[in-house]
Design a protein around this motif. Structure first.
Motif, PDB file in Angstrom:
ATOM      1  N   GLU A   6       0.810  -1.220   0.000  1.00 35.17           N
ATOM      2  CA  GLU A   6       0.000   0.000   0.000  1.00 35.17           C
ATOM      3  C   GLU A   6       0.838   1.261   0.000  1.00 35.17           C
ATOM      4  O   GLU A   6       0.327   2.361  -0.169  1.00 35.17           O
ATOM      5  CB  GLU A   6      -0.943   0.026   1.206  1.00 35.17           C
ATOM      6  CG  GLU A   6      -0.278   0.304   2.523  1.00 35.17           C
ATOM      7  CD  GLU A   6      -0.097  -0.945   3.325  1.00 35.17           C
ATOM      8  OE1 GLU A   6      -0.095  -2.016   2.695  1.00 35.17           O
ATOM      9  OE2 GLU A   6       0.037  -0.858   4.539  1.00 35.17           O
ATOM     10  N   PHE A   7       2.141   1.105   0.182  1.00 35.04           N
ATOM     11  CA  PHE A   7       2.990   2.280   0.082  1.00 35.04           C
ATOM     12  C   PHE A   7       3.400   2.440  -1.380  1.00 35.04           C
ATOM     13  O   PHE A   7       3.799   1.478  -2.030  1.00 35.04           O
ATOM     14  CB  PHE A   7       4.236   2.114   0.953  1.00 35.04           C
ATOM     15  CG  PHE A   7       3.980   2.303   2.414  1.00 35.04           C
ATOM     16  CD1 PHE A   7       3.406   1.302   3.176  1.00 35.04           C
ATOM     17  CD2 PHE A   7       4.326   3.492   3.029  1.00 35.04           C
ATOM     18  CE1 PHE A   7       3.176   1.484   4.523  1.00 35.04           C
ATOM     19  CE2 PHE A   7       4.105   3.681   4.383  1.00 35.04           C
ATOM     20  CZ  PHE A   7       3.519   2.675   5.141  1.00 35.04           C
ATOM     21  N   ASP A   8       3.314   3.642  -1.864  1.00 35.80           N
ATOM     22  CA  ASP A   8       3.584   3.849  -3.288  1.00 35.80           C
ATOM     23  C   ASP A   8       5.028   3.571  -3.664  1.00 35.80           C
ATOM     24  O   ASP A   8       5.313   3.085  -4.734  1.00 35.80           O
ATOM     25  CB  ASP A   8       3.217   5.288  -3.689  1.00 35.80           C
ATOM     26  CG  ASP A   8       1.714   5.491  -3.578  1.00 35.80           C
ATOM     27  OD1 ASP A   8       1.286   6.620  -3.287  1.00 35.80           O
ATOM     28  OD2 ASP A   8       0.990   4.496  -3.785  1.00 35.80           O
ATOM     29  N   SER A   9       5.905   3.950  -2.803  1.00 34.48           N
ATOM     30  CA  SER A   9       7.289   3.658  -3.151  1.00 34.48           C
ATOM     31  C   SER A   9       7.924   2.902  -2.007  1.00 34.48           C
ATOM     32  O   SER A   9       7.288   2.670  -0.980  1.00 34.48           O
ATOM     33  CB  SER A   9       8.033   4.960  -3.450  1.00 34.48           C
ATOM     34  OG  SER A   9       8.794   5.355  -2.351  1.00 34.48           O
ATOM     35  N   TYR A  27      11.033   6.385   1.815  1.00 33.99           N
ATOM     36  CA  TYR A  27      10.542   7.730   2.044  1.00 33.99           C
ATOM     37  C   TYR A  27      11.473   8.465   2.979  1.00 33.99           C
ATOM     38  O   TYR A  27      12.012   7.896   3.919  1.00 33.99           O
ATOM     39  CB  TYR A  27       9.153   7.699   2.695  1.00 33.99           C
ATOM     40  CG  TYR A  27       8.072   7.252   1.764  1.00 33.99           C
ATOM     41  CD1 TYR A  27       7.699   5.914   1.709  1.00 33.99           C
ATOM     42  CD2 TYR A  27       7.446   8.166   0.913  1.00 33.99           C
ATOM     43  CE1 TYR A  27       6.724   5.504   0.845  1.00 33.99           C
ATOM     44  CE2 TYR A  27       6.459   7.753   0.052  1.00 33.99           C
ATOM     45  CZ  TYR A  27       6.097   6.414   0.009  1.00 33.99           C
ATOM     46  OH  TYR A  27       5.124   5.995  -0.849  1.00 33.99           O
ATOM     47  N   THR A  63       4.979   9.384   5.156  1.00 32.95           N
ATOM     48  CA  THR A  63       5.226   9.560   3.740  1.00 32.95           C
ATOM     49  C   THR A  63       4.976  10.959   3.206  1.00 32.95           C
ATOM     50  O   THR A  63       5.551  11.341   2.196  1.00 32.95           O
ATOM     51  CB  THR A  63       4.327   8.606   2.932  1.00 32.95           C
ATOM     52  OG1 THR A  63       2.962   8.921   3.277  1.00 32.95           O
ATOM     53  CG2 THR A  63       4.606   7.164   3.289  1.00 32.95           C
TER      54      THR A  63
END
Lengths: 425, 402
Positions: free
Chosen positions: A124-127, A130, A207
């Motif tokens: 669920e974390f885009d990258s 961070y 994030t």
């Protein structure tokens, strides 16, 4: 709940531990009202691929939960097995560091920001990496959001705003360093927590860029609703101790009270020991050189005297190390637990408050069965949550305290051994 | 090694007792009396023990004995007595003379004093010392009869000599410096040691609180309970162990103290030397001036200004008979003076020789004793650390079982 977002999909771990997984997925289908507990269980049961959670203590916790919440028809053994398999810190997927304090000077104020670096493999974390800068106020915000969202979970403590006792300058290096470590601990503990780690605000905290964060902060329940909560809390505490409080929580309350006392005492004792050691060290510093001075007037015994002088000096250094060990390991941890004990009290109060609500609603709406059920379930939910959190914490903490003590002891044993080695005349 | 008393006789100060009595000013007071036991040592004992003689003495009598020895043997470094009042105390130690620990340490110190005197090649042969050990009544009178108090040099005279002496033996001057340094360094060391002991005591004792809190805490814990409880027990052991450790250290401190006081004895010998030397110098000076006077009278020349010279100039010369008489008197005095000077010189040289011999003996004794004391101190520290290791290893085990 965020956890609902997870979809059962990835292949389950092979081997004998699996069969249970099916059964509790089935069980999960039984009642969606069983909400968070099962959802979380689902999550836990699913993965080894995504390796969400640090589970080194979950096995004990779940055992206890099972014994306390008969409403959940999950086969205990399977869950235990599941967790045992996932045991091990190397299965974490969220790594956070807090470092690099920098001070910022604006027209209005001066404050310190810390760099928070997150590495993750979660979907669920885009990258996967961070890096953001946060200040103490941001941490405070996060904490209050977590408390709002999970009133009966044990939210880890934040370092205090300022320390009255030590009269520490707000921006002294020592103070900043202590705070940085504590902030790191705070985030780590949240990441470890099976539920909190998926909290949306937590994710945003880790994030979002500065401007994103401030705009997000402005949303959410305003001041009024928070005030409402406080009013309710006060009202319920005025009402007096809850009558239907289950035995378990009364025990817990008693426990926490005593624990609070004891941990405060231990904290004081540890500080006292530190102070005594420091005084001892100061006196020792003078002790060695005297022998050197003496050796100057002697001939025959000059060497022996010099030998003793150097031994004493080494003792001094060892004492210094010991003190450093204390202040690095023992003192911060005791302090954290002092704060924790306060938090525990708060959690129990909130739990009581919720139960109070339930009770009052039960009294008032004795007829409306459905509503009662709803609330019962709600309270059941929450109670279970509390238990789980509490026991998770306890197991965690026991093992952890042990590590802490271990550290301290080995530091000390080291000192003693050093002493021994060095004391050869 | 000459045959000294210590070899022939076993001496112990075995007991101490509180007594009340009337002192010199007829005031009721409490004091402590010490039992001195002596027994002749059979050189090849066939399993028979000689009977034990014993008598009681109090501290002031020891002081009397020592003062007597100081005056009678000024060239000897006389062993010191244990302190009159407790100095260098750290907070747990009491400064009370009646405190049993203090009395006990004093008893040991007194025994040590007697043994040292008994093993000294010169001092052990003294009759008064022997009587001190064997004759209870009438000893005081015996001592006073020697009239030693009269022989004692006045402090003022000694002080005067210290400042005015011109040519003391270099070795003695060095010795004096050394004894000053020794005294200051040892007293500094003892002071700091007392403070260190105090702090160490604090560290250990606070750990005792752990014991209490741990055990209270263990009452509310389930899994951790046992571990906590036994760890607490070890903390108590740890806290209690400091008492024994520091008591042993006190013994070490006493050994150092003895040499602190010895420094004073050294200084006393140096002072005596200075006094003798000063006496000598004064006598020599006196002789020289008399000789000069004689010469002047004989030759009629006035080489140096003198009141006599002036008055005789003013009021007329003396008659030759008068002058003759004067010269005769002076010549007699000069003779006396020269003899005195010779004997003083001899005395002085003897003194220096015997004093220096005793000082060498003392130096060896000191080096030996101090080395042993330092070693025993180090051993003490090692044992303290070993105990610490043991306690903490046990505690660690308990903690790991929590």
């Amino acid at each position: 709940m965020e956890a609902e977002g997870r979809v059962p999909g990835p292949p389950l771990p092979a081997g004998g531990e699996v069969p249970g997984a099916d059964s509790h997925l089935a069980a999960g289908a039984l009642g969606t009202a069983r909400g968070p507990l099962l959802a979380a269980a689902k999550v836990l049961a699913l993965d080894d691929e995504e390796d969400d959670l640090e589970v080194f203590s979950k096995d004990t916790s779940l055992t206890e939960v099972n014994s306390f919440s008969p409403s959940v028809p999950i086969s205990p053994s399977s869950m235990i097995n599941q967790y045992k398999f996932e045991d091990g810190p190397e299965l974490r997927d969220l790594f956070i560091t807090v470092d690099d304090p920098e001070s910022h000077i604006t027209a209005i104020e001066t404050f310190i920001t810390y760099r928070v670096v997150t590495k993750t493999t979660r979907g669920e974390f885009d990258s996967s990496e961070y890096e953001v800068r946060r200040r103490y106020q941001d941490f405070l915000w996060l904490k209050s959001k977590l408390e709002e969202a999970h009133p009966t979970l044990i939210i880890p403590p934040l370092p205090e705003k300022f320390i009255m006792k030590g009269m520490v300058e707000r921006f002294s290096d020592e103070f900043i360093e202590t705070r940085r470590k504590a902030l790191h601990k705070f985030l780590d503990r949240i990441a470890d927590h099976p539920t909190l780690t998926f909290n949306e605000d937590f994710k945003i905290f880790l994030t979002a860029q500065a401007w994103e964060l401030s705009s997000h902060k402005k949303q959410g329940p305003g001041l009024l609703s928070r005030m409402g909560q406080t009013v309710r809390a006060v009202a319920s505490s005025v009402r007096g101790p809850v009558k239907n409080r289950p035995e378990m929580f009364t025990e817990m309350n008693n426990y926490v009270e005593t624990f609070c006392q004891k941990i405060n005492l231990l904290d004081k004792i540890a500080h006292r020991i530190y102070k005594e050691e420091r005084d001892y060290f100061n006196e020792m510093k003078e002790y060695g050189p005297i022998h050197t001075l003496w050796s100057a007037s002697e001939e025959d015994i000059a060497d022996s005297l010099k030998g003793i002088a150097s031994c004493i000096d080494r003792c001094c250094k060892a004492t210094e190390k010991r003190m450093a060990g204390l202040s690095e390991h023992l003192l911060p941890i005791l302090h954290e637990y002092v704060l924790y004990s306060e938090i525990l009290m708060g959690v129990l109060k909130r739990r009581d408050q919720i139960q109070g609500e339930l009770d009052s609603k039960v009294d008032a709406l004795a007829n409306k069965k459905t509503e009662k059920d709803l609330f019962s379930e709600e309270i059941g939910k929450l109670e279970n949550k509390v238990e789980r959190a509490n026991n998770a914490l306890k197991a965690d903490w026991d093992r952890w305290k042990q590590n802490m003590q271990w550290d301290m002891r080995s530091t000390f044993t080291n000192v003693a051994e050093n002493n021994l080695r060095y004391y050869e005349e | 090694m000459e045959d000294c008393l210590a070899k022939k006789m076993e001496i112990t100060v075995s007991e101490a007792e509180k007594r009340t009595g009337r002192n010199a000013m007829n005031i009721q007071e409490t004091y402590t009396a010490y039992l001195i036991e002596t027994r002749a040592v059979e050189s090849q004992s066939e399993g028979q023990c000689a009977p034990v003689d014993s008598l009681w003495r109090r501290y002031s009598e020891f002081e009397l004995l020592r003062n007597y020895l100081l005056v009678t043997y000024p060239h000897i470094v006389v062993p010191p007595l244990p302190e009159k009042r407790a100095d260098f105390v750290w907070h747990k130690l009491s400064a009370d003379n009646m405190d049993p620990d203090f009395v006990e340490r004093r008893r040991i110190g007194l025994e040590n004093f007697l043994l040292r005197v008994a093993s000294h090649p010169v001092l052990c042969q003294d009759k008064i010392f022997y009587a001190f050990l064997t004759q209870e009544s009438g000893w005081k009178e015996m001592v006073n009869e020697t009239g030693f108090q009269l022989k004692a040099d006045s402090r003022l005279k000694a002080l005067n000599a210290t400042f005015r002496v011109k040519n003391p033996d270099k070795r003695f001057t060095e010795l004096k410096h050394y004894s000053d340094e020794l005294q200051s360094v040892i007293s500094h060391l003892l002071r700091v040691r007392a403070r260190v002991a105090d702090r160490l005591y604090g560290v250990y004792k606070v750990h005792g609180n752990y014991g209490r809190v741990f055990s209270e805490w263990s009452a509310i814990e389930k899994e951790m309970g046992d571990g906590l409880q036994s760890a607490g027990h070890h903390m108590d052991v740890y806290a209690a162990s400091i008492d024994d450790i520091l008591e042993e250290e006190e013994h070490y401190a006493d050994q150092l103290k003895e040499y602190l006081f010895y420094a004073e004895a050294l200084r006393a010998v140096c002072r005596k030397h200075e006094l003798m030397q000063y006496d000598l110098e004064m006598a020599a000076q006196d002789l020289t001036s008399k000789k000069q006077q004689c010469e002047e009278l004989a030759t009629g020349t006035v080489r140096t200004f003198s009141l006599k010279g002036m008055t005789s100039k003013l009021f007329g010369q003396e008659t030759p008979e008068q002058r003759e008489a004067k010269i005769k008197v002076l010549e007699e005095q000069i003779q006396e003076g020269e003899e005195q000077l010779k004997s003083k010189n001899l005395e002085g040289r003897d003194f220096v020789k015997s004093a220096w011999a005793d000082i060498e003996r003392f130096k060896e004794q000191k080096n030996h004793d101090l080395k042993e004391a330092l070693i025993s101190y180090a051993v003490m520290q090692i044992s303290m650390c070993k105990k610490g290791i043991q306690v903490w290893t046990n505690a660690k085990e308990c903690f790991s079982k929590m």
